[in-house]
Each structure stands twice: as structure tokens, then as C-alpha cells.
Design an enzyme around this catalytic site. Structure first.
Site, short mmCIF file in Angstrom:
data_model
loop_
_atom_site.label_atom_id
_atom_site.label_comp_id
_atom_site.label_asym_id
_atom_site.label_seq_id
_atom_site.Cartn_x
_atom_site.Cartn_y
_atom_site.Cartn_z
N LYS B 79 33.24 -96.29 106.43
CA LYS B 79 32.92 -95.51 105.23
C LYS B 79 32.61 -94.07 105.65
CE LYS B 79 29.77 -95.62 101.23
NZ LYS B 79 28.57 -96.28 100.66
N SER B 154 29.30 -98.17 96.04
CA SER B 154 29.98 -96.97 96.47
C SER B 154 30.93 -97.14 97.64
CB SER B 154 28.94 -95.90 96.82
OG SER B 154 28.22 -96.27 97.98
N SER B 178 25.73 -101.13 97.22
CA SER B 178 27.00 -100.47 97.55
C SER B 178 27.87 -101.20 98.57
CB SER B 178 26.74 -99.05 98.05
OG SER B 178 26.45 -98.20 96.97
#
Lengths: 99, 479
Positions: B79, B154, B178
Site C-alpha cells: 500500500k 482504504s 481499512s
């Protein structure tokens, strides 16, 4: 309304955010809704509950200390590499002191 | 070599048996990921030089007869809120579009020391703020299972990369759900470890009392392997815990007989949707495997969203103050004064959701409001944590939904921030308590959309969490 347009502008100032007029209007509506929901917490008697500022787990008092050993620092060049403007080994910003 | 179906152990065995080389695997993984990426936009950018260099180190170790590490040759997606030295780390923000970190996060160093190959950086909501990955400055990610839908957020890019098969495992970050929510939307496993289990050194700070790094994987065992590598004390993160890291894979023997599971009545009472009935069927599978299931109470659940959106935004407003146009690449054009430069840079650089949260966080911390909001929320947080502590006196684990609904359509919820916040209800409670929780695939809806079952255990109880998830997976889940 839980929050006025003036308050939205005041908070934006505290947060160093330049907002357009349409953003101010939008955030007033959004924040109002969210604050309305958050107001729910007032239903709850928290009595003498101690505020939880961190997730606590059992550990020695000194667990967060490390040996005082010198390690190589990042270095001036690497630290400045992402600066939008730099010079002579410093970050450059708009002038703040009148001559 | 089929990257989309390989497991960590298969890769290691293949390398040690010399059926393939890490260099070949890296090249093939990069080719496949770049070819497939346009379908989802999971990756923002790739790091071929770094992946190939790591592969060479693995091959050299094997040639010298040394152990190449438990993650030898494993393609990993990361990420883009986790910093990687020399590889752009944007946090999904225009502000950091050109930011090239001068250091590696501890989790990255540990992955590479164990032989992992960092393929590239994945898209996410800006500064990890969102539940759909639609808040990225670089466009949304499509769910590989249903391209007109969001992958969740997210960490949507990381979940999509693993689901799509372009990475074997991925790293994400979780502040209020997330990792678990996108894992459930994309049909993979996603783990939020105990707060302090994994060092956050190098994780771009969002809400420091809630931020976690954790893995995504297609199997529970792979997720357990990755957590075993990245977990453990790090002197560079004073909140990382000293607790020893067990070999989590040792717990994966399929035996869950006699384990006591709690179903929170506050979660299930309103969950009459398809997702809810799949969770009930998942619980039945666990019961047949020998678990004892009982209802439990988590009485402060109703207050979790309000608590979270005070604490998380307050901490975010402080953490995001550093993006001021001085140090981190982006600065707004012509500002006459320093104060104008700050305001213009932040006004132009941050997207709408970040601004909304900075505003809310600044408001709740501002003079006269601190006690009414922030302090109050911290007290309620203590009550929510106590709910779980009391539940774990009765049961070994709590089983719950991850999200009230499966993946929604792109654009469907983007205009209603409060509705988006409210959808985080099932993941936020565990985040506030700081306990380990994961999402494991639990069937699909009639439309074919994945649903995830959440398993929550006590602090540092990851082994039990993995044991239950793995037993469920071995039993075939709901398939």
C-alpha cells in the site's frame, strides 16, 4: 445548525486550509450532520471511566528506552531531497522577516 | 508458473527444488502484474529494479546453500502509505505525488530480509481516509470480482492485487477497518494485528493510537506467515510491543473443538441482509467443527462510530499538519507570505475527504470543545475496550460481520460522507479496543459478491484467530 459558516471559516484558519466559498458551504452541511451524530455520546454517562489515550499492554517501564548509541543520521542532502525549494543546505520559504 | 494460484510454501519449495529461479519468478510476476493492472488500477507504480535485485539475493543464497527465508521469492504488493526507499510513496495524494522517501519502513525491511519481492505500490484512499478507494487523487480502483464496484478501502489496491492474482500477498494499513473491509469486498483474507504487534515505523501517520500495518493473502496460512515475518519489537517505534512472536502457522491444525465463540447480539440484530445470513451460515460451519457458540453483549457498540470519528480525525488533524509546503515536494505557486503558502498548499493539495477530516479534527480539539468531544470520546473508547475484555472472559473469540453490505457500485456513496462513515460500524469497535481481528472469505451473495466473516480475539491472541479462520477455510468455508 450545530456549526455556523463563521465557525467553519475560523476552523479552516486554525487548520491552515484555504477553502473556496463552495467548500465552506459544503463542509458546513457535512460537519453539521457529523456533529449531530457525534452528539449521541452525550446520552452516555461515562461516570469515572479513565480516558483511554493509548492501547495499553503490560510491559516494563523502560521498554521504550533504547541504548544511547550513535547512528548515522539521514544527512543534509537526503533530508532536503524532497523540498520544493532549498538552497545552501536549508529549506527555503517566503520571506518572513522585513529588512 | 501461475502467479495467481501460488502459495508462499509452494514458491519456497519450487525454489529449493530448483524448479524455477527467483529471478524468473520476479520477471514473470512483474510482466503479469503490468499486463493485468489496467483492469483494476490496483497498482499506482511498479518497482522492477527493486524486485529483481531482491530476487537475485534469493537466488544467490540458494546457490550458496543458505536459507533464502520464509518469504523467498514471494511477490508482494505494498500500500502506497508505507514508505519505500527510492520508490515513490504518494499516499494517494496530490501533495506527495513526487515524494521519494529516503528510508524504508521496518515492515519493508523485514519482508525483504525474509526473501520477499516488492513488486510495486498500490492505490488507496488519500492518506488512508475512506472506505472505497475513491478518495485517491489518482483515480479509483475497480473490484476484480465485479469491475463496476469498489474494492473497499482504504487499502483497496492491495486487496484487489491479491484477489486479482498479481501479488501473492500484500501489505495494507488499518485504522478503522481499512484492511478487513477491502479484504471482505474482494474475497481474500485480511489481518489487523494487535495494536503494537507490527512496527509502524515508516507507515505514514493517520491516527497514531489506531494505526496498524497488516497482511492480505489468498490463504489464512499465507497471511499467518507474513504476520510472523513483520511482527515484533522495533526500537524505532516506541509503541511496538516486546511480546515474543510465535510461529502462527503451528496453530493451523484444523482443530477448533471446544473453542468458545461469541456472537454480539448488537451486531446481528439489524443484520437481516444477505451478508447477515451468510455470516449465520458461516457460524454454523464453525459450530459443526466443534466450536461452542453463544450470544454475547457489546453494549457500547452504538457509540463506536461517534467515538472513532472524534479520535481519528483529531489525531489526523495533528499528523497531517506536517504537509505545509516546506519539506514534502508539493508547494502552491505564488504566495506572498509564509502563512499564505501554508494555506494555499494545503487547500490545493488535500482532497475533499482529507479536508473534511482535518476540519472535524481541528474543531473537536479547538478551545472550549476538547472536554466535550475528545476527552469524552476517550472515555467511551475505554468502555468499548472494556466490553471486549468482559466478552473474552466468557469466550475465546468473537465472530461478526465485516461490513453491513458487500461491495457497492463506484460513485454510489461518494456524496454522503456520514453514510460512508456509518458503514464502518463492525470494524471500528475492534480497532478502538486494539485487539487482533481479521476477515476471512465467507461465501458470496446471489450476485456473486464476496462476503467476509470477522474473527476477533484478545490482545496478542492472533494464533487463536488464525486457528479459527484456517479451520473454516479448510472446511471449505461456504463453498
Amino acid at each position: 445548525m450545530k456549526i455556523t459558516e463563521q465557525e467553519v471559516r475560523y476552523v479552516a484558519g486554525l487548520a491552515n486550509l484555504r477553502l473556496s466559498d463552495s467548500e465552506v458551504a459544503r463542509f458546513q452541511v457535512d460537519l453539521d450532520q457529523i456533529l449531530e451524530h457525534i452528539g449521541k455520546l452525550n446520552e452516555l454517562d461515562t461516570g469515572n471511566a479513565a480516558p483511554m489515550s493509548q492501547v495499553l499492554f503490560e510491559t516494563d517501564e523502560t521498554a521504550t528506552l533504547r541504548p544511547d548509541v550513535i547512528v548515522a543520521p539521514l544527512g543534509n542532502q537526503a533530508a532536503l531531497a524532497n523540498a520544493p525549494e532549498s538552497g545552501a543546505g536549508y529549506f527555503k520559504v517566503p520571506q518572513v522577516i522585513e529588512r | 508458473m501461475d502467479i495467481a494460484s501460488l502459495t508462499i510454501d509452494e514458491i519456497r519449495e519450487g525454489l529449493l527444488a530448483r524448479r524455477f529461479r527467483a529471478g524468473e519468478l520476479a520477471a514473470e510476476a512483474l510482466r503479469f502484474a503490468e499486463e493485468e493492472n489496467p483492469k483494476t488500477g490496483a497498482y499506482l507504480h511498479f518497482s522492477p529494479e527493486r524486485a529483481l535485485a531482491a530476487a537475485r539475493r534469493v537466488d544467490d543464497k540458494i546457490d550458496r546453500g543458505e536459507d533464502p527465508g520464509v518469504l523467498a521469492g514471494v511477490p508482494v504488493a505494498v500500500k502506497d502509505v508505507i514508505v519505500t526507499r527510492g520508490i515513490r510513496t504518494t499516499c494517494g495524494s496530490k501533495l506527495l505525488e513526487n515524494y521519494v522517501p529516503p528510508y524504508d519502513a521496518t515492515a519493508i525491511i523485514r519482508l525483504e530480509e525474509a526473501g520477499g519481492l516488492i513488486l510495486g505500490k498500490t492505490n488507496c484512499d488519500e492518506f488512508a481516509m475512506g472506505s472505497s478507494t475513491e478518495n485517491s487523487a489518482f483515480g479509483p480502483v475497480r473490484n476484480p470480482v465485479a469491475p463496476d464496484r469498489v474494492p473497499g478501502g482504504s487499502s483497496g489496491g492491495s486487496a484487489a492485487a491479491v484477489a486479482q492474482g498479481t501479488a501473492v500477498v500484500a501489505l495494507g494499513s488499518d485504522t478503522g477497518g481499512s484492511i478487513r473491509q477491502p479484504a471482505s469486498f474482494c474475497g481474500v483474507s485480511g489481518v489487523t494485528p494487535t495494536y503494537g504487534r507490527v512496527s509502524r515505523y515508516g507507515l505514514t501517520a493517520f491516527a497514531s493510537s489506531l494505526d496498524h500495518i497488516g497482511p492480505f493473502a489468498r490463504t489464512v496460512k499465507d497471511a499467518a506467515r507474513v504476520l510472523g515475518v513483520i511482527a515484533g519489537r522495533d526500537p524505532r517505534d516506541s509503541t511496538s510491543a516486546e511480546a515474543p512472536v510465535p510461529d502462527y502457522t503451528k496453530a493451523l491444525d484444523g482443530n477448533v473443538k471446544g473453542l468458545k465463540l461469541g456472537l454480539p447480539r448488537e451486531y446481528l440484530k439489524d443484520l437481516t441482509s444477505e451478508s447477515g445470513s451468510l455470516i449465520h451460515r458461516g457460524v454454523e460451519v464453525l459450530r459443526k467443527l466443534g466450536c461452542e457458540v453463544r450470544e454475547i453483549g457489546l453494549p457500547h457498540t452504538d457509540y463506536a462510530i461517534a467515538t472513532y470519528y472524534i479520535i481519528a480525525t483529531a489525531e489526523a488533524s495533528s499528523n497531517l499538519a506536517r504537509y505545509d509546503g516546506v519539506r514534502y515536494t508539493f508547494r502552491s505557486g505564488d504566495s506572498a507570505t509564509l502563512a499564505d503558502m501554508y494555506r494555499n498548499t494545503r487547500g490545493e493539495g488535500f482532497g475533499a475527504e482529507c479536508k473534511r477530516r482535518i476540519m472535524l479534527g481541528t474543531y473537536v480539539l479547538s478551545a472550549g470543545y476538547y472536554d466535550a468531544y475528545y476527552l469524552k470520546a476517550q472515555k467511551v473508547r475505554a468502555l468499548i475496550a472494556r466490553d471486549f475484555a468482559q466478552a473474552f472472559e466468557e469466550v475465546d473469540a468473537v465472530v461478526a460481520p465485516v461490513s453491513p453490505f458487500p461491495a457497492f457500485r463506484l460513485g454510489e456513496k461518494v456524496d454522503d460522507p456520514l453514510a460512508m462513515y456509518l458503514s464502518d460500524i463492525f470494524t471500528i469497535t475492534g480497532s478502538l479496543a486494539g485487539i487482533p481481528c481479521m476477515s476471512v472469505p465467507c461465501g458470496r451473495t446471489a450476485e456473486g459478491l464476496p462476503v467476509g466473516m470477522q474473527i476477533l480475539t484478545r490482545h496478542f491472541g492472533e494464533a487463536t484467530m488464525f486457528r479459527i479462520a484456517d479451520a473454516f477455510e479448510r472446511a471449505g468455508g461456504l463453498n
